[in-house]
Design a protein around this motif. Structure first.
Motif, PDB file in Angstrom:
ATOM      1  N   PRO A   1       0.832  -1.049   0.250  1.00  0.00           N
ATOM      2  CA  PRO A   1      -0.008   0.191  -0.071  1.00  0.00           C
ATOM      3  C   PRO A   1       0.558   1.146  -0.042  1.00  0.00           C
ATOM      4  CG  PRO A   1       0.050  -0.681   2.166  1.00  0.00           C
ATOM      5  CD  PRO A   1       0.852  -2.059   1.389  1.00  0.00           C
ATOM      6  N   ILE A   2       2.266   1.454   0.951  1.00  0.00           N
ATOM      7  CA  ILE A   2       2.723   2.446   0.658  1.00  0.00           C
ATOM      8  C   ILE A   2       3.347   2.798  -0.476  1.00  0.00           C
ATOM      9  CG2 ILE A   2       5.247   3.464   1.943  1.00  0.00           C
ATOM     10  CD1 ILE A   2       4.768   1.909   3.997  1.00  0.00           C
ATOM     11  N   ASN A   3       3.180   1.953  -1.650  1.00  0.00           N
ATOM     12  CA  ASN A   3       4.283   1.921  -3.183  1.00  0.00           C
ATOM     13  C   ASN A   3       3.613   2.159  -3.811  1.00  0.00           C
ATOM     14  OD1 ASN A   3       6.646   0.941  -2.900  1.00  0.00           O
ATOM     15  ND2 ASN A   3       6.343  -1.299  -2.967  1.00  0.00           N
ATOM     16  N   ARG A   4       1.763   2.188  -3.929  1.00  0.00           N
ATOM     17  CA  ARG A   4       0.229   2.685  -4.475  1.00  0.00           C
ATOM     18  C   ARG A   4       0.341   3.277  -4.086  1.00  0.00           C
ATOM     19  NH1 ARG A   4      -2.378   2.311  -8.149  1.00  0.00           N
ATOM     20  NH2 ARG A   4      -4.779   2.583  -7.952  1.00  0.00           N
ATOM     21  N   MET A   5       0.478   4.459  -3.167  1.00  0.00           N
ATOM     22  CA  MET A   5      -0.218   5.867  -2.959  1.00  0.00           C
ATOM     23  C   MET A   5       1.470   6.628  -2.902  1.00  0.00           C
ATOM     24  SD  MET A   5      -1.291   6.216   1.591  1.00  0.00           S
ATOM     25  CE  MET A   5      -0.121   4.411   2.878  1.00  0.00           C
ATOM     26  N   ARG A   6       2.316   5.793  -2.978  1.00  0.00           N
ATOM     27  CA  ARG A   6       3.121   6.331  -4.042  1.00  0.00           C
ATOM     28  C   ARG A   6       3.333   6.573  -4.877  1.00  0.00           C
ATOM     29  NH1 ARG A   6       8.018   2.710  -5.842  1.00  0.00           N
ATOM     30  NH2 ARG A   6       6.574   2.173  -6.440  1.00  0.00           N
ATOM     31  N   ASP A   7       2.640   5.923  -6.066  1.00  0.00           N
ATOM     32  CA  ASP A   7       2.211   5.917  -6.786  1.00  0.00           C
ATOM     33  C   ASP A   7       1.262   6.791  -7.981  1.00  0.00           C
ATOM     34  OD1 ASP A   7       4.553   3.459  -7.563  1.00  0.00           O
ATOM     35  OD2 ASP A   7       2.391   2.159  -8.039  1.00  0.00           O
ATOM     36  N   ILE A   8       0.466   7.189  -6.244  1.00  0.00           N
ATOM     37  CA  ILE A   8      -0.770   7.998  -6.782  1.00  0.00           C
ATOM     38  C   ILE A   8      -0.188   9.857  -6.471  1.00  0.00           C
ATOM     39  CG2 ILE A   8      -3.025   8.615  -5.572  1.00  0.00           C
ATOM     40  CD1 ILE A   8      -3.433   6.486  -4.437  1.00  0.00           C
ATOM     41  N   ALA A   9       0.600   9.170  -5.726  1.00  0.00           N
ATOM     42  CA  ALA A   9       1.638  11.207  -6.143  1.00  0.00           C
ATOM     43  C   ALA A   9       2.267  11.610  -6.942  1.00  0.00           C
ATOM     44  CB  ALA A   9       2.590  10.888  -4.358  1.00  0.00           C
ATOM     45  N   LEU A  10       2.981  10.656  -7.417  1.00  0.00           N
ATOM     46  CA  LEU A  10       3.451  10.599  -8.884  1.00  0.00           C
ATOM     47  C   LEU A  10       2.487  10.736 -10.008  1.00  0.00           C
ATOM     48  CD1 LEU A  10       6.030   8.292  -8.696  1.00  0.00           C
ATOM     49  CD2 LEU A  10       6.251  10.373  -8.691  1.00  0.00           C
ATOM     50  N   ALA A  11       1.250   9.931  -9.872  1.00  0.00           N
ATOM     51  CA  ALA A  11      -0.160   9.556 -10.910  1.00  0.00           C
ATOM     52  C   ALA A  11      -0.659  11.881 -10.855  1.00  0.00           C
ATOM     53  CB  ALA A  11      -0.413   9.251 -10.710  1.00  0.00           C
ATOM     54  N   MET A  12      -0.728  11.597  -9.486  1.00  0.00           N
ATOM     55  CA  MET A  12      -1.397  13.147  -8.857  1.00  0.00           C
ATOM     56  C   MET A  12      -0.607  14.658  -8.932  1.00  0.00           C
ATOM     57  SD  MET A  12      -2.629  12.377  -5.484  1.00  0.00           S
ATOM     58  CE  MET A  12      -2.966  14.418  -4.632  1.00  0.00           C
ATOM     59  N   ALA A  13       1.281  14.631  -9.227  1.00  0.00           N
ATOM     60  CA  ALA A  13       2.372  15.412  -9.419  1.00  0.00           C
ATOM     61  C   ALA A  13       2.002  15.225 -11.122  1.00  0.00           C
ATOM     62  CB  ALA A  13       3.556  14.951  -9.580  1.00  0.00           C
ATOM     63  N   GLU A  14       1.509  14.871 -11.948  1.00  0.00           N
ATOM     64  CA  GLU A  14       1.763  14.640 -13.404  1.00  0.00           C
ATOM     65  C   GLU A  14       0.523  15.592 -13.362  1.00  0.00           C
ATOM     66  OE1 GLU A  14       3.959  14.560 -15.622  1.00  0.00           O
ATOM     67  OE2 GLU A  14       5.351  13.988 -13.842  1.00  0.00           O
ATOM     68  N   GLY A  15      -0.797  15.620 -13.299  1.00  0.00           N
ATOM     69  CA  GLY A  15      -1.993  16.323 -12.602  1.00  0.00           C
ATOM     70  C   GLY A  15      -3.682  15.327 -13.307  1.00  0.00           C
TER      71      GLY A  15
END
Length: 600
Positions: A210-224
């Motif tokens: 789940p931590i890796n999933r939240m990292r991927d979500i944060a990167l996606a949010m950084a991309e808009g």
């Protein structure tokens, strides 16, 4: 490897924790267990020593023979310890080496020593035992260099200690036994570590998912992409973290959306302004322009330009931007460019900490305001001049009459005539000013109806034919009277415009010249014109001809107030019509205005 850094750290932490636990446990166990094991051996040897003491008591009481005592001692197992018998003077009564499953011949041989050495080693212990004390202690032998575990029991006769039974056992044998136990403990911990590696790895990976999933979500949010969400159905802290993360994503999405709306609204507002906008950052790099600034400097509104001099090719303007940023002060200047006057105001931008982060320049086209201001100045000057001329004349004439300078009645009547003409001129000027003021304020209502323009032109023609004949001018009407259409307008106002145009034509046409009034038409409009063969108007005067008090005669020596054409344009503008002029110096002028055709 970088992606799994946290997982690796968890595994290493588990390994270090297990190994550190093993080391600390081994050290503590080694320190404590040696003492405990020595005490256990001592307590185990003590009953046997007491048994030997009882046998010795029986032997000394001659209850048993020496042979029986020797046999009994030989059959007794005392954990590989040596048995020493001493009398009250510390002399050796006998020595018996007993062995059991924990002893071996090598150890026995290595620990052999003379009886004298043992007496020296056990001297204090023997003394304590002969005093009636039971001894359990460890002593060090300088001769062998070993530590020994000593258990001593007194032998009593008649309630008096007469001999001592001493058991000795080398402590290194105890330590060798403990070393085997310690090695077994360490091996078991290492084996436990190997067994725990795989479960620890799997548990850490599951925790990391789940931590890796939240990292991927944060990167996606950084991309808009603000639509991604974490799995908040998990229990415990990770579930709470996922819920908080999702709430953050929702709020951030709403905030970004609101900021986008506000940015677009602000951009459209700036793009819709007539004033030009240029924004730069702290380094002077352009961050925003609007279409107005591009139009002001001769570019197409849709042109994309990034370089500073491409947009504004005046280096001094950009120097002002740089100074505003460097000196943290506003800058203002006016620039003349392509028949335009631009007022530039540059303001530095500060962040919440007071640091300069850029500057914004506002470019206003003040050409029209400058022209209006100039016109106002000219208007005041012209009104003052036009009013002063008749007032001065009237005053001079009145003073002459008042002072008695004029004697004859004929001259007095002539002076009265001059005063009357100047008074009438002043009255016309005031009437024209009031008329123009009312027209421009919009307080005059114009009632439009069906009007026969043909009849109006013919009637005015008849009147002005008499006037032109008197001054030696030719007058004609150019009009198809039978086919002339009717117009939708106000006859009084149209007549007022024609009177102004005809008066000007007579005023500026030389003797023997010709004046023509007429009309043409199309399907929508009737075009009424007044043409003269007068002095004409220069090209530089044509754009300003309809301004108040404007005269091509700059000395203002000619007749008229200079308000007639302004009144004519305002009257036609109120009726939704237009007027224009075509002229050539020394050849005459043609004034034309439109009237809408009447639709029956």
């Amino acid at each position: 490897m970088k992606k799994n850094a946290f997982l690796t750290r968890i595994i290493l932490l588990i390994i270090v924790a297990i190994m550190l636990s093993a080391v600390i446990t081994t050290i503590i166990y080694g320190e404590v267990a040696n003492n405990v094991y020595s005490q256990l051996v001592s307590k185990d040897l003590a009953p046997r020593a007491r048994y030997f003491a009882k046998l010795m008591t029986k032997y000394l009481n001659e209850e048993i023979s020496a042979e029986i005592l020797q046999d009994m001692l030989s059959d007794t197992s005392v954990l590989g310890a040596k048995v020493h018998l001493y009398d009250a003077q510390g002399k050796v009564l006998g020595e018996i080496q007993t062995t059991d499953i924990f002893s071996n011949s090598e150890n026995n041989n290595s620990d052999d020593g003379s009886q004298e050495n043992y007496v020296i080693l056990l001297g204090e212990s023997i003394t304590s035992v002969m005093k009636g004390k039971e001894v359990e202690e460890s002593v060090h032998s300088d001769t062998t260099g070993y530590d020994y575990l000593v258990v001593g029991i007194p032998v009593y006769m008649n309630n008096k200690a007469v001999a001592a039974v001493i058991f000795t056992k080398p402590i290194r044998e105890v330590n060798e036994s403990m070393f085997m136990l310690n090695r077994t403990l360490v091996l078991s911990m290492l084996f436990s570590l190997l067994i725990m590696l795989l479960p620890s790895y799997l548990a850490a990976r599951r925790m990391m998912r789940p931590i890796n999933r939240m990292r991927d979500i944060a990167l996606a949010m950084a991309e808009g992409d603000y639509s991604v969400r974490a799995d908040d159905e998990r229990s415990g802290e990770l579930g709470q973290l996922a819920s908080a993360f999702n709430y953050l994503a929702t709020r951030l999405s709403e905030t970004i959306s609101w900021l986008e709306i506000e940015r677009n609204r602000l951009r459209r507002t700036l793009d819709g302004l007539n004033e030009g906008i240029v924004a730069v950052d702290a380094k002077g790099i352009i961050t925003h322009t609007n279409p107005a600034i591009l139009r002001m400097f001769g570019h197409d509104a849709n042109t994309v330009l990034d370089e500073r001099l491409q947009i504004i090719d005046d280096e001094s303007v950009w120097d002002d931007f740089d100074q505003a940023i460097e000196n943290k002060c506003a800058m203002q200047r006016s620039v003349n460019r392509d028949n335009m006057v631009l007022r530039i105001a540059i303001t530095p931008l500060e962040d919440e900490e007071g640091r300069i982060v850029g500057a914004v320049g506002l470019f206003r086209d003040i050409t029209e305001s400058e022209r209006l201001e100039r016109m106002q100045r000219d208007y005041v000057a012209n009104v003052s001049h036009e009013l002063r001329t008749p007032v001065t004349g009237v005053r001079g004439l009145a003073e002459a009459l008042h002072d008695g300078v004029v004697k004859s009645e004929q001259d007095k009547q002539r002076y009265y005539g001059y005063i009357l003409r100047e008074t009438l001129r002043l009255s016309r000027l005031i009437d024209d000013l009031l008329e123009l003021s009312r027209l421009q304020s919009g307080t005059i209502a114009v009632d439009k109806r069906e009007v026969s323009i043909c009849s109006l032109i013919k009637e005015l023609g008849d009147r002005y034919k008499i006037m032109t004949d008197e001054v030696g001018l030719k007058f004609s009407i150019d009009l198809d009277i039978e086919n002339c259409p009717k117009v939708f307008s106000n006859s009084d106002r149209v007549e007022q415009v024609l009177v102004i145009l005809l008066d000007n034509a007579i005023k500026y046409t030389d003797e023997a010249g010709k004046i023509t009034i007429g009309a043409t038409w199309n399907n929508e409009n009737v075009f009424v014109f007044v043409k003269d063969e007068g002095v004409g108007i220069s090209k530089q005067d044509l754009p300003y001809l309809f301004n108040r008090f404007y005269k091509s005669d700059k000395s203002h020596t000619g007749g008229g107030t200079g308000l007639g054409l302004s009144i004519a344009r305002e009257l036609l503008s109120m009726m939704g019509e237009t007027i224009w002029v075509e002229s050539e110096v020394a050849k005459g002028s043609t004034f034309t205005f439109t009237l809408k055709r009447f639709e029956s």
